[in-house]
Design a protein around this motif. Sequence first.
Motif, PDB file in Angstrom:
ATOM      1  N   TYR A 175       0.855  -1.194   0.000  1.00 45.23           N
ATOM      2  CA  TYR A 175       0.000   0.000   0.000  1.00 45.23           C
ATOM      3  C   TYR A 175       0.885   1.237   0.000  1.00 45.23           C
ATOM      4  CZ  TYR A 175      -4.617   2.126   0.722  1.00 45.23           C
ATOM      5  OH  TYR A 175      -5.803   2.794   0.557  1.00 45.23           O
ATOM      6  N   ALA A 182      -5.826   7.551   3.819  1.00 49.86           N
ATOM      7  CA  ALA A 182      -6.090   6.148   3.483  1.00 49.86           C
ATOM      8  C   ALA A 182      -5.442   5.187   4.479  1.00 49.86           C
ATOM      9  CB  ALA A 182      -5.577   5.846   2.079  1.00 49.86           C
ATOM     10  N   ASP A 185      -7.504   2.129   5.656  1.00 50.33           N
ATOM     11  CA  ASP A 185      -7.614   1.045   4.679  1.00 50.33           C
ATOM     12  C   ASP A 185      -6.296   0.279   4.577  1.00 50.33           C
ATOM     13  OD1 ASP A 185      -8.895  -0.470   2.582  1.00 50.33           O
ATOM     14  OD2 ASP A 185      -7.705   0.670   1.142  1.00 50.33           O
ATOM     15  N   ARG A 188      -5.974  -1.958   7.558  1.00 51.76           N
ATOM     16  CA  ARG A 188      -6.938  -3.063   7.505  1.00 51.76           C
ATOM     17  C   ARG A 188      -6.403  -4.180   6.613  1.00 51.76           C
ATOM     18  NH1 ARG A 188     -10.512  -4.421   3.843  1.00 51.76           N
ATOM     19  NH2 ARG A 188     -10.303  -2.451   2.723  1.00 51.76           N
ATOM     20  N   ARG A 189      -5.864  -3.786   5.467  1.00 54.10           N
ATOM     21  CA  ARG A 189      -5.290  -4.796   4.574  1.00 54.10           C
ATOM     22  C   ARG A 189      -4.016  -5.399   5.187  1.00 54.10           C
ATOM     23  NH1 ARG A 189      -5.937  -2.389  -1.588  1.00 54.10           N
ATOM     24  NH2 ARG A 189      -7.891  -1.235  -1.242  1.00 54.10           N
TER      25      ARG A 189
END
Length: 628
Positions: A175, A182, A185, A188-189
């Motif tokens: 990421y 962000a 997110d 979370r990933r």
Amino acid sequence: MLTRPSDGEQRDAMRTRARAIHEAGSLAEALAGGALPKLVETTLSEALVLGLLKQGVSKYLAIFGHGSTDLGDVLRIYEEEGVTRTFNFRNEVEMAHAATALRWQYGEIPAVVTSIGPGALQAFAGSLAAASNGVGVYHIYGDETTFGEGYNMQQVPKEEQGLFGRMTALMGGSYVLHTPEALRDALRRGTLAVNHPYRAGPFYLLLPLNTQPQRITVNIAALPDRPDLPVLAPVDDKPYVKAARLIAQATSIAIKAGGGTRGHDAAVRRLAEMSGAAVVLSPGSTGVLPDAHPQNMHVGGSKGSISGNFAMANAELVIVIGSRGVCQADCSGIGYKAAKHVININGDFADALHYNHTTALAGDIGAVIERLCVHLAGASANKADWLKSCAAKKAEWTAFKKARFDAPPAHDAAWQRAVLYQPAAIKVVADFAKEIDAAKFFDAGDVQANGFQIVEDDQTGDTFTESGASYMGFAVSGLLASPMADKPRYGIAFTGDGSFMMNPQVLIDAVEHKLRGMIVIFDNRRMAAITGLQIAQYGREFRTSDSVAVDYVQLAGAVKGVRAAHGGCSADELRAALKQAHAHNGLSVLHVPVYAGPEELAGLGAFGQWNVGNWCEGVQREWITQDI
């Protein structure tokens, strides 16, 4: 737009938050008790540290550069307040291996921090070991700025965007925090990737230089926690009944215990005993069944044992558990020559369906085995002849090994004197490790290839061998997990001369971080694993040795705090040296010269097949004709 406070005000606010977390005992407690507000205005760098804390990540392994100065300053403040710990290293590959070992051996999730460019690429290369062995760690790299004002120093010099993010995405989850908001997110990933129950691996967070200090509003309560995932197994009885029927009908069964069986020792043993199966290990699963257990056939595969490969080749039914079927584990797909059917227990669907004619039991290994065993009463009754033939092969393998362990020193051309054969030397050190309850780390190469056949583990977690990526330098670097761990365990790294020189800076970092452990260098003055392969395939060695003599005792002893000594040239001398080395309150290094040459006692041989070199045509021909 947010009003930007002064640098001093920012640091004071960070320190206040860090102190509140420390005093509360955890971020969760600080948030629940009101010591920490839910909404915080801060930089991306601090928000990332807060987010990782929420997932239980508080240990950072770092080599800072211009691509990580802002994150480094946050970590300085949080360490001063007793919330995080940062350990500095001298080489990114070494650092990546230490992080892998910290998670693999101790279960603690670390974060690797590098700058942009070459350092990140080195850490990225080292992360192959985590990816190959299913070990979840965070990697945080600097990245090019988002304004596109021109080339950033150390970025990939190409007119394309996000190249580091694209490279890291090939290895695992990745990421690029181009937009700081962000972060939620990204984390979370990330937490799913590093904590995945069946296919964990590294997760890469790319922090552009200019977004690290960018101020954002972050909702700490909304940042993702470490996942608490349920244990899954098929709910329908039909696949268990089918698998149990296959097990009861078969007269010869082999269980192939892959690296995923680590920690499932009791379940694998129960299944083996109820099914009457011979258990064949992978290098990474030694100890899943006690070494002396009569159904333990030891390692099988391309570098397999007499007994392990016998069980693989003659079983009509194969139960594969927690294995991705790497080429060396199943002889490039042709190791199960008599198999008519496969039962595959694996949480990953692709791995569970790796072979044809498969009954797939997809899910958690322990849960699946528990439900399968309900249907196995009496299933072992017709396996007596099979287990008797396997026991005979195990006795043959035991005698084969003993001849090598008991062999006296032999004259070596390079050393110009009598020295130990490598199997005999490794056995002495492995026995000593067992005696003092030390964890064993094996480096890639000839030491590893002999070592996983020699160890006599009675539980998983006693040996760590990086056979997934075969990464030279892993063992000595992996020792560095010990001083970073909450509950350290004494470790011994088994390494060859070539593997040791891949990461010799461990000597300095070991003293810096107060490591208590041991490195044993088995020196045969060559890349013996490849020498042996070349001779086996083509009858000649080519460029796998050199004429340069290295005094490893003097080299290691030059680092103040390291105890370096000769390990001797006989078993008795080596045992005495091991005891003295273990008494040292720090890192000890023993140099053990070992024989290299044509004598059969110099190695444990190979009893499998492999799709390499001039063997390819025969292996591939056989692979095409076999059914599973």
